[in-house]
Design a protein around this motif. Structure first.
Motif, PDB file in Angstrom:
ATOM      1  N   ASP A  29       0.807  -1.173   0.130  1.00  0.00           N
ATOM      2  CA  ASP A  29       0.139  -0.054   0.096  1.00  0.00           C
ATOM      3  C   ASP A  29       0.795   1.249   0.078  1.00  0.00           C
ATOM      4  N   TYR A  30       1.844   1.182   0.956  1.00  0.00           N
ATOM      5  CA  TYR A  30       2.817   2.244   0.937  1.00  0.00           C
ATOM      6  C   TYR A  30       3.503   2.466  -0.509  1.00  0.00           C
ATOM      7  N   GLU A  32       1.274   4.208  -2.780  1.00  0.00           N
ATOM      8  CA  GLU A  32       1.296   5.576  -2.339  1.00  0.00           C
ATOM      9  C   GLU A  32       2.186   6.512  -2.778  1.00  0.00           C
ATOM     10  N   ARG A  33       3.433   5.931  -2.738  1.00  0.00           N
ATOM     11  CA  ARG A  33       4.532   6.748  -3.074  1.00  0.00           C
ATOM     12  C   ARG A  33       4.504   7.008  -4.698  1.00  0.00           C
ATOM     13  N   LYS A  46       2.119   7.097  -6.614  1.00  0.00           N
ATOM     14  CA  LYS A  46       1.020   8.168  -7.078  1.00  0.00           C
ATOM     15  C   LYS A  46       1.176   9.523  -6.812  1.00  0.00           C
ATOM     16  N   LYS A  47       2.470   9.760  -5.857  1.00  0.00           N
ATOM     17  CA  LYS A  47       2.939  11.017  -5.533  1.00  0.00           C
ATOM     18  C   LYS A  47       4.073  11.488  -6.372  1.00  0.00           C
TER      19      LYS A  47
END
Length: 366
Positions: free
Chosen positions: A286-287, A290-291, A293-294
């Protein structure tokens, strides 16, 4: 398509599970795979938005490769620049500065001279050292271990002065830390991912490796676990690690951070157990998504801890803590004024105004 890669060595279960879980999630334009490197050219990117690094601490070629990828915009987990500079003695000093309990620790020069040095290289070092001051500070029993080591390598328990001399004479060119022993009634090993996701695991380091999570202890108290969680987040916030473990030995109810420089922590299912393994795989995947996508093209996408951030900005190390405390104090003061206005409207006109804004009219009339 943004690719997430994992760079690893002798691990078996975690890398494959990590890749499979990301691909199972089927996030739009995101996929995962094992990193493949066929050439590394200066200032040219690898084809990965995110790379999870599990091996570069042992392979200098990989470390240089990841730094090159980072300067081209890849988000490397963990930051290879910080990890190259980090070591356990500094971590202890930082913990003291930010208010996390650690054992009393000193650093010792290597017993043998480093290669390409001689006695003249150490003209600034007192001989003999202030051994009496060192012993009175640390005490016995103690532990001696490399200041930048890991994996329980070259770790010695020191019972007394004669034992110290005997074992120190065996340390060759290692720079060692001498550290107070914490005789503990409980012990925790804690995963921290993304600086915010924490899994606290009761642990028994004195057991054989494969039985350390089978501790047989009663569940820890909620208040102690909350303190441990806060310390874990605080340490990783200042160090800037995305994926780390922190170990605590609890003495007289106080959790002492024993080891918190583990940026490629063990995540094999055979050693951590199925439940812990599942949590690490799910949270890490998940992390990483998240990274990904950013990611911002043309920018640095690494995580930098508060120690580096405040230093670069010329700020006090604890400036972020002070801002939080100031904000919390201000809210508390406002609450007191509002409460006072409700019970005694005639005392503070400001309090009365605050009460009208914060409280329904019926409550104020009461």
């Amino acid at each position: 398509m943004k690719k997430i890669g994992i760079l690893f060595g002798q691990e078996n279960s975690f890398p494959q599970a990590f890749v499979d879980r990301i691909n199972q999630k089927a996030e739009k334009n995101i996929s995962a795979e094992f990193v493949r490197i066929d050439k590394v050219m200066q200032a040219e990117p690898l084809d990965y938005a995110v790379i999870v690094d599990r091996i570069s601490q042992d392979v200098p070629f990989y470390r240089a490769t990841l730094k090159n990828a980072a300067i081209c915009g890849t988000a490397v987990i963990n930051n290879p620049f910080w990890w190259s500079a980090d070591e356990k003695f500094f971590n202890n000093a930082l913990a003291v500065k930010i208010g996390v309990p650690v054992p009393k620790t000193v650093i010792l020069p290597s017993k043998e001279l480093p290669d390409d040095t001689n006695e003249k290289s150490f003209r600034n070092l007192a001989y003999p050292l202030d051994w009496e001051g060192i012993f009175s500070y640390v005490g016995f029993p103690a532990y001696m271990k490399p200041f930048d080591g890991g994996g329980w390598k070259e770790v010695y328990k020191i019972e007394n002065l004669d034992d110290l001399w005997d074992k120190y004479n065996q340390t060759k060119q290692y720079v060692m830390m001498l550290q107070e022993e914490i005789t503990f009634e409980d012990y925790f090993r804690c995963y921290c991912i993304g600086g915010k996701h924490v899994r606290i695991m009761q642990y028994e380091p004195r057991n054989p490796h494969h039985l350390r999570y089978e501790h047989g202890k009663a569940p820890a108290e909620k208040k102690l676990l909350e303190t441990v969680k806060n310390y874990v987040i605080k340490l990783n916030k200042y160090l800037g690690y995305d994926f780390n473990t922190v170990e605590f030995a609890v003495r007289n109810g106080v959790p002492y951070a024993i080891d918190f420089c583990n940026p490629a922590p063990d995540a094999e299912v055979t050693s951590v157990g199925q439940e812990n393994f599942d949590w690490v795989v799910e949270t890490a995947s998940d992390y990483a998504i998240e990274r990904a996508k950013k990611i911002k093209d043309g920018q640095d996408n690494l995580t930098w801890g508060e120690y580096v951030r405040t230093g670069a900005a010329g700020q006090d190390l604890l400036s972020s803590e002070k801002k939080i405390e100031k904000k919390a104090g201000k809210k508390e003061a406002e609450t007191v004024i509002v409460d006072h206005a409700i019970t005694d409207e005639g005392t503070f006109s400001k309090g009365k105004t605050a009460a009208k804004k914060a409280t329904p009219k019926k409550a104020v009339k009461k």
